[in-house]
Write a protein that holds these residues in place. Structure first.
Motif, PDB file in Angstrom:
ATOM      1  N   GLU A 155       0.810  -1.216   0.000  1.00 17.64           N
ATOM      2  CA  GLU A 155       0.000   0.000   0.000  1.00 17.64           C
ATOM      3  C   GLU A 155       0.846   1.269   0.000  1.00 17.64           C
ATOM      4  OE1 GLU A 155      -0.464  -2.534   2.062  1.00 17.64           O
ATOM      5  OE2 GLU A 155      -2.313  -3.356   1.186  1.00 17.64           O
ATOM      6  N   MET A 156       2.147   1.140   0.218  1.00 17.18           N
ATOM      7  CA  MET A 156       3.024   2.310   0.304  1.00 17.18           C
ATOM      8  C   MET A 156       3.616   2.702  -1.047  1.00 17.18           C
ATOM      9  SD  MET A 156       4.941   1.390   3.898  1.00 17.18           S
ATOM     10  CE  MET A 156       5.966   2.863   3.947  1.00 17.18           C
ATOM     11  N   VAL A 157       3.306   1.934  -2.085  1.00 13.52           N
ATOM     12  CA  VAL A 157       3.851   2.206  -3.425  1.00 13.52           C
ATOM     13  C   VAL A 157       2.720   2.249  -4.447  1.00 13.52           C
ATOM     14  CG1 VAL A 157       5.386   1.422  -5.265  1.00 13.52           C
ATOM     15  CG2 VAL A 157       6.056   1.100  -2.872  1.00 13.52           C
ATOM     16  N   GLU A 158       2.688   3.293  -5.246  1.00 13.70           N
ATOM     17  CA  GLU A 158       1.782   3.414  -6.383  1.00 13.70           C
ATOM     18  C   GLU A 158       2.602   3.748  -7.624  1.00 13.70           C
ATOM     19  OE1 GLU A 158      -1.451   3.051  -6.942  1.00 13.70           O
ATOM     20  OE2 GLU A 158      -2.053   2.546  -4.884  1.00 13.70           O
ATOM     21  N   HIS A 159       2.186   3.220  -8.751  1.00 15.04           N
ATOM     22  CA  HIS A 159       2.894   3.482 -10.008  1.00 15.04           C
ATOM     23  C   HIS A 159       2.150   4.534 -10.828  1.00 15.04           C
ATOM     24  CE1 HIS A 159       6.044   0.375  -9.972  1.00 15.04           C
ATOM     25  NE2 HIS A 159       5.186  -0.312  -9.248  1.00 15.04           N
ATOM     26  N   GLY A 160       2.855   5.591 -11.199  1.00 15.41           N
ATOM     27  CA  GLY A 160       2.317   6.599 -12.098  1.00 15.41           C
ATOM     28  C   GLY A 160       2.940   6.465 -13.470  1.00 15.41           C
ATOM     29  N   ASP A 161       2.686   7.447 -14.323  1.00 13.73           N
ATOM     30  CA  ASP A 161       3.184   7.371 -15.702  1.00 13.73           C
ATOM     31  C   ASP A 161       4.147   8.507 -16.029  1.00 13.73           C
ATOM     32  OD1 ASP A 161       1.478   9.496 -15.745  1.00 13.73           O
ATOM     33  OD2 ASP A 161       0.200   8.746 -17.354  1.00 13.73           O
ATOM     34  N   SER A 168       3.638  11.555 -15.662  1.00 11.58           N
ATOM     35  CA  SER A 168       2.946  12.801 -15.999  1.00 11.58           C
ATOM     36  C   SER A 168       2.287  13.346 -14.736  1.00 11.58           C
ATOM     37  CB  SER A 168       1.892  12.565 -17.078  1.00 11.58           C
ATOM     38  OG  SER A 168       0.707  12.047 -16.512  1.00 11.58           O
ATOM     39  N   GLU A 169       1.736  14.542 -14.806  1.00  7.57           N
ATOM     40  CA  GLU A 169       1.084  15.132 -13.639  1.00  7.57           C
ATOM     41  C   GLU A 169      -0.330  14.615 -13.439  1.00  7.57           C
ATOM     42  OE1 GLU A 169      -1.024  19.119 -14.229  1.00  7.57           O
ATOM     43  OE2 GLU A 169       0.863  19.391 -15.312  1.00  7.57           O
ATOM     44  N   ASN A 170      -0.784  13.769 -14.324  1.00  8.43           N
ATOM     45  CA  ASN A 170      -2.156  13.262 -14.244  1.00  8.43           C
ATOM     46  C   ASN A 170      -2.218  11.970 -13.437  1.00  8.43           C
ATOM     47  OD1 ASN A 170      -3.224  15.299 -16.157  1.00  8.43           O
ATOM     48  ND2 ASN A 170      -1.852  14.246 -17.564  1.00  8.43           N
ATOM     49  N   VAL A 171      -1.777  12.051 -12.190  1.00  9.72           N
ATOM     50  CA  VAL A 171      -1.726  10.869 -11.324  1.00  9.72           C
ATOM     51  C   VAL A 171      -2.457  11.147 -10.005  1.00  9.72           C
ATOM     52  CG1 VAL A 171       0.374   9.875 -12.315  1.00  9.72           C
ATOM     53  CG2 VAL A 171       0.569  11.618 -10.538  1.00  9.72           C
ATOM     54  N   ASP A 172      -3.461  11.988 -10.060  1.00  8.53           N
ATOM     55  CA  ASP A 172      -4.212  12.320  -8.846  1.00  8.53           C
ATOM     56  C   ASP A 172      -4.778  11.077  -8.171  1.00  8.53           C
ATOM     57  OD1 ASP A 172      -3.972  14.634 -10.592  1.00  8.53           O
ATOM     58  OD2 ASP A 172      -5.293  15.676  -9.189  1.00  8.53           O
ATOM     59  N   ALA A 173      -5.273  10.133  -8.963  1.00  4.33           N
ATOM     60  CA  ALA A 173      -5.876   8.919  -8.390  1.00  4.33           C
ATOM     61  C   ALA A 173      -4.859   8.130  -7.578  1.00  4.33           C
ATOM     62  CB  ALA A 173      -6.455   8.055  -9.507  1.00  4.33           C
ATOM     63  N   GLN A 174      -3.624   8.028  -8.066  1.00  2.00           N
ATOM     64  CA  GLN A 174      -2.586   7.296  -7.334  1.00  2.00           C
ATOM     65  C   GLN A 174      -2.245   7.993  -6.020  1.00  2.00           C
ATOM     66  OE1 GLN A 174      -2.755   7.805 -10.598  1.00  2.00           O
ATOM     67  NE2 GLN A 174      -1.463   6.402 -11.778  1.00  2.00           N
ATOM     68  N   VAL A 175      -2.178   9.320  -6.046  1.00  3.04           N
ATOM     69  CA  VAL A 175      -1.882  10.077  -4.825  1.00  3.04           C
ATOM     70  C   VAL A 175      -3.012   9.905  -3.812  1.00  3.04           C
ATOM     71  CG1 VAL A 175      -1.372  12.350  -3.854  1.00  3.04           C
ATOM     72  CG2 VAL A 175      -0.527  11.756  -6.141  1.00  3.04           C
ATOM     73  N   GLU A 176      -4.245   9.926  -4.299  1.00  4.50           N
ATOM     74  CA  GLU A 176      -5.393   9.719  -3.415  1.00  4.50           C
ATOM     75  C   GLU A 176      -5.308   8.363  -2.725  1.00  4.50           C
ATOM     76  OE1 GLU A 176      -7.693  11.689  -2.471  1.00  4.50           O
ATOM     77  OE2 GLU A 176      -8.024  13.241  -3.998  1.00  4.50           O
ATOM     78  N   ARG A 177      -4.913   7.335  -3.453  1.00  7.17           N
ATOM     79  CA  ARG A 177      -4.809   5.995  -2.852  1.00  7.17           C
ATOM     80  C   ARG A 177      -3.707   5.951  -1.798  1.00  7.17           C
ATOM     81  NH1 ARG A 177      -6.107   4.207  -8.179  1.00  7.17           N
ATOM     82  NH2 ARG A 177      -3.903   3.923  -8.732  1.00  7.17           N
ATOM     83  N   LEU A 178      -2.584   6.636  -2.060  1.00  9.12           N
ATOM     84  CA  LEU A 178      -1.504   6.674  -1.072  1.00  9.12           C
ATOM     85  C   LEU A 178      -1.985   7.318   0.227  1.00  9.12           C
ATOM     86  CD1 LEU A 178       1.580   7.681  -3.284  1.00  9.12           C
ATOM     87  CD2 LEU A 178       1.191   5.483  -2.159  1.00  9.12           C
ATOM     88  N   LEU A 179      -2.753   8.385   0.118  1.00  9.12           N
ATOM     89  CA  LEU A 179      -3.274   9.046   1.315  1.00  9.12           C
ATOM     90  C   LEU A 179      -4.291   8.165   2.032  1.00  9.12           C
ATOM     91  CD1 LEU A 179      -3.815  12.731   0.075  1.00  9.12           C
ATOM     92  CD2 LEU A 179      -1.947  11.854   1.473  1.00  9.12           C
ATOM     93  N   ASN A 183       9.641  11.293 -10.081  1.00  9.08           N
ATOM     94  CA  ASN A 183      10.046  12.435 -10.910  1.00  9.08           C
ATOM     95  C   ASN A 183       9.300  13.686 -10.462  1.00  9.08           C
ATOM     96  OD1 ASN A 183       7.479  12.278 -12.078  1.00  9.08           O
ATOM     97  ND2 ASN A 183       8.241  12.604 -14.147  1.00  9.08           N
ATOM     98  N   ASP A 184       9.722  14.834 -10.955  1.00  9.69           N
ATOM     99  CA  ASP A 184       9.117  16.101 -10.540  1.00  9.69           C
ATOM    100  C   ASP A 184       7.727  16.302 -11.131  1.00  9.69           C
ATOM    101  OD1 ASP A 184      11.434  16.610  -9.189  1.00  9.69           O
ATOM    102  OD2 ASP A 184      12.160  18.183 -10.545  1.00  9.69           O
ATOM    103  N   GLU A 185       7.528  15.808 -12.334  1.00  5.34           N
ATOM    104  CA  GLU A 185       6.262  16.044 -13.011  1.00  5.34           C
ATOM    105  C   GLU A 185       5.087  15.551 -12.176  1.00  5.34           C
ATOM    106  OE1 GLU A 185       4.545  17.677 -16.528  1.00  5.34           O
ATOM    107  OE2 GLU A 185       6.690  17.242 -16.340  1.00  5.34           O
ATOM    108  N   MET A 186       5.244  14.387 -11.542  1.00  7.95           N
ATOM    109  CA  MET A 186       4.143  13.822 -10.756  1.00  7.95           C
ATOM    110  C   MET A 186       3.923  14.570  -9.448  1.00  7.95           C
ATOM    111  SD  MET A 186       4.368   9.694 -11.438  1.00  7.95           S
ATOM    112  CE  MET A 186       6.005   9.439 -10.719  1.00  7.95           C
ATOM    113  N   THR A 187       4.916  15.364  -9.007  1.00  2.00           N
ATOM    114  CA  THR A 187       4.712  16.124  -7.770  1.00  2.00           C
ATOM    115  C   THR A 187       3.671  17.226  -7.950  1.00  2.00           C
ATOM    116  OG1 THR A 187       6.497  17.717  -8.229  1.00  2.00           O
ATOM    117  CG2 THR A 187       7.087  15.682  -7.032  1.00  2.00           C
TER     118      THR A 187
END
Length: 658
Positions: A180-186, A188-199, A212-216
């Motif tokens: 649960e502590m790791v999510e995979h993005g792509d 790009s900055e369009n990873v809101d769903a992955q960040v929501e799951r981490l929270l 990477n910086d883009e996902m921040t």
């Protein structure tokens, strides 16, 4: 200076900061080299963005991976591959599979280590070392323990090395890492769903480390949405040190991999290889840039190669304004481009010319439109290889536009692509875009443009793909309309013509009668009924094939004798009817004599075992608004009945006739 070398460059995901800067750096460096022609194959990604705003299935980014195989049409002397940025389009593609496509070409891999293959070189950042420093900083300086990780695409070398460093560093300090502590993005900055799951899955979260910086950008956005302050409630770190990192609020702590240095070093390596000099692979050193997002107090001295804060802010305003203007330009240019082309889908030649004209209006130095012989549908899991042949259908060099259609289209085969060099001696750098719409590929658009305009032309290429689809649909619809009209004509013919004889049937005769009468309203006309004598006798004796032969001869006699100016049809069975212009005095008698005479002439030379005789009943009339065709035909039929009393007793040859 004349072209000496041809180099291919493959970079994907250029809408993000690192690949975009890498592309521009290589382009600018290669611009200084006068004897080398460079062909760029670039892709960007829209699916992750579209998923945020649409529920529609839009996962067509895999198409871009096919674009890179189109480079096989060139006679390349060297290939530069930003492997990490193109691998996200096709995670199943292996390093070995990629190399097998270009077995005899020196290759420089960026973001992917070489594996000892001959003629293969690499330049990669110290991903593992950089991420290790970052995680260690969060643990040793800030004493964070609940550190989650937003990883990059699975199968991507950079992303895998950074994830491995996170896991190893956490383990080295005795900190557990759960699924649960790791999510995979792509990336790009369009990873809101992955960040929501981490929270959601980590309620005690203290820090989020991003690959990477883009996902921040998404991390900052989601934390703000939840009322959490970056660097206070949750620490955030990145990797790449993209330009926006220093002016985020708070500024982003990140690992600096010097993209410009990587691009320049890559071009130096390319030159060494082309000139036969010794060249070795390398690893680019990285540096941890500490700013405020990790919880450290902001310190402007930590800004590396970005000058003072005041000058940075001033420059940022200019850059932001410029970016906004470019976005506005894109939002206007692409739809207008598509609209103009869609209005030209009535003609292929006009359409292709309009493509060149629109590109010229955009300021394109030169452009070349290559299409497949037939559009092809490509599935995500199918082998993503380019077809064997392409056809040049349009070339634009400055204000000169030429189009090529049909057999005039210039075919280009794999390994035989030296076409552009002979067309524009001053051109040295081309950017290629794949033309597709959904699953369907149409070809490639090759342009001589500025590197900074690539994003605009990417949108133009997407719109061109859509416009080509409209062209194809228009042609299909035109072909469909033609076939439909053909079918309608056939149906109409079948509805108004006799199947056996091919002349008008009863419905056809009545359809033509009124228009014939109105056309000859000033003339006297003759309407007639005709009958094949003894059809039943012929059928009973010689079968229906004999009867059909007799009916065909009647139709032939009537149409040939009366000519095209008459209306002649078969009412069914042995009955025929028609109308013609009267020839004057005794016209009806002359008509009867003419028909009977034709029958006698035929019977004299015919080898049929029966005679073909026609009985005729005629009525002469003049036009008026109250003409009743049914009444006229009944009157003609009554006269026909009288005429049939005079027919032969038998039409079988050799029998007695009364």
């Amino acid at each position: 200076m004349k072209k000496k070398y041809t180099v291919g460059v493959m970079i994907g995901n250029i809408h993000t900061d690192h690949p975009g800067r890498l592309f521009r750096t290589i382009y600018n460096e290669m611009e200084k080299v006068e004897d080398t022609e460079v062909h760029y194959y670039i892709g960007t990604e829209a699916d992750s963005f579209l998923r945020e705003i649409s529920t529609a299935d839009s996962d067509f980014d895999y198409q871009y991976y096919t674009l890179y195989d189109y480079s096989s049409f060139l006679n390349l002397d060297l290939l530069i591959v930003a492997y990490g940025s193109i691998h996200i389009y096709h995670s199943k593609a292996s390093h070995e599979d990629f190399l097998s496509r270009f077995p005899d070409i020196p290759i420089i891999f960026l973001e992917e280590p070489s594996q000892g293959e001959e003629n293969v070189y690499s330049m990669i950042a110290d991903n593992y070392g950089g991420m290790t420093k970052c995680i260690e900083h969060l643990i040793t300086v800030h004493a964070y323990q609940n550190i989650v990780f937003l990883a990059g695409p699975e199968g991507n070398t950079d992303a895998e090395e950074r994830l491995e460093a996170y896991r190893d560093t956490m383990q080295a300090y005795g900190l557990e890492v759960t699924e649960e502590m790791v999510e995979h993005g792509d990336y790009s900055e369009n990873v809101d769903a992955q960040v929501e799951r981490l929270l959601e899955n980590n309620p005690d979260i203290e820090a989020i480390a991003s690959a990477n910086d883009e996902m921040t950008v998404a991390i900052y956005r989601v934390l703000k949405k939840h009322g959490l302050k970056v660097g206070v409630d949750v620490a955030v770190t990145g990797f790449d040190n993209m330009e926006m990192a220093s002016y985020c609020k708070p500024a982003l702590t990140t690992v600096w991999q010097n993209t410009d240095a990587m691009g320049k070093k890559c071009c130096q390596m390319a030159r060494q290889i082309l000139e036969g000099e010794e060249c070795t692979s390398g690893k680019l050193p990285v540096e941890l840039i500490i700013r405020g997002s990790c919880g450290c107090a902001y310190n402007s001295k930590n800004l590396v190669n970005y000058g003072t804060m005041n000058s940075l802010q001033s420059r940022d305003v200019i850059d932001v304004v410029s970016s906004l203007q470019q976005v506005q330009h894109q939002s206007w240019v692409a739809p207008l481009f598509a609209r103009t082309l869609i209005q030209s889908t009535g003609s292929r030649k006009e359409f292709f010319h309009q493509v060149g004209n629109q590109l010229k209006q955009l300021g394109t130095r030169s452009s070349y439109l290559f299409l497949l012989k037939k559009p092809r549908e490509v599935e995500k899991d199918s082998p993503l290889r380019a077809p064997r042949g392409l056809y040049l259908v349009m070339s634009q060099i400055g204000s000169k536009i030429e189009t090529y259609e049909g057999h005039k289209a210039k075919k280009v085969s794999r390994g035989g692509f030296d076409l552009l060099s002979g067309q524009d001696e001053n051109a040295r750098q081309y950017v290629s875009f794949l033309l597709f719409d959904g699953k369907v590929q149409y070809g490639v658009l090759k342009l001589e443009i500025r590197a900074e305009d690539a994003s605009i032309y990417y949108m133009v290429a997407l719109q061109l793909g859509i416009a080509i689809r409209f062209l194809e649909m228009s042609e299909i619809q035109e072909e469909y309309r033609y076939e439909l009209q053909k079918q309608n004509d056939q149906l109409e013919f079948a509805a108004t013509h006799d199947v056996l004889t091919g002349i008008l049937n009863r419905q056809g005769v009545f359809h033509e009668l009124e228009s014939f009468v109105r056309l000859h309203r000033k003339d006297k006309m003759i309407i007639f009924m005709a009958d094949l004598d003894h059809l039943k006798q012929i059928n009973d004796t010689f079968g229906h094939s004999g009867g059909d032969q007799a009916l065909l001869q009647v139709a032939k006699t009537l149409t040939e004798k009366l000519g095209k100016k008459a209306v002649v049809g078969r009412f069914g069975g042995d009955e025929f009817a028609g109308i013609l212009v009267s020839s004057g005095k005794d016209a009806m008698q002359k008509l009867e004599d003419s028909i009977h005479g034709s029958c006698e002439e035929f019977n004299d030379i015919s080898e049929l075992p029966f005679y073909v005789n026609i009985s005729l009943g005629c009525v002469e009339f003049e036009f008026n608004e109250n003409v009743d065709f049914q009444e006229l035909l009944k009157e003609a039929d009554d006269k026909l009945y009288e005429a049939k009393k005079k027919r032969r007793a038998s039409v079988i040859r050799g029998e007695m006739n009364g």
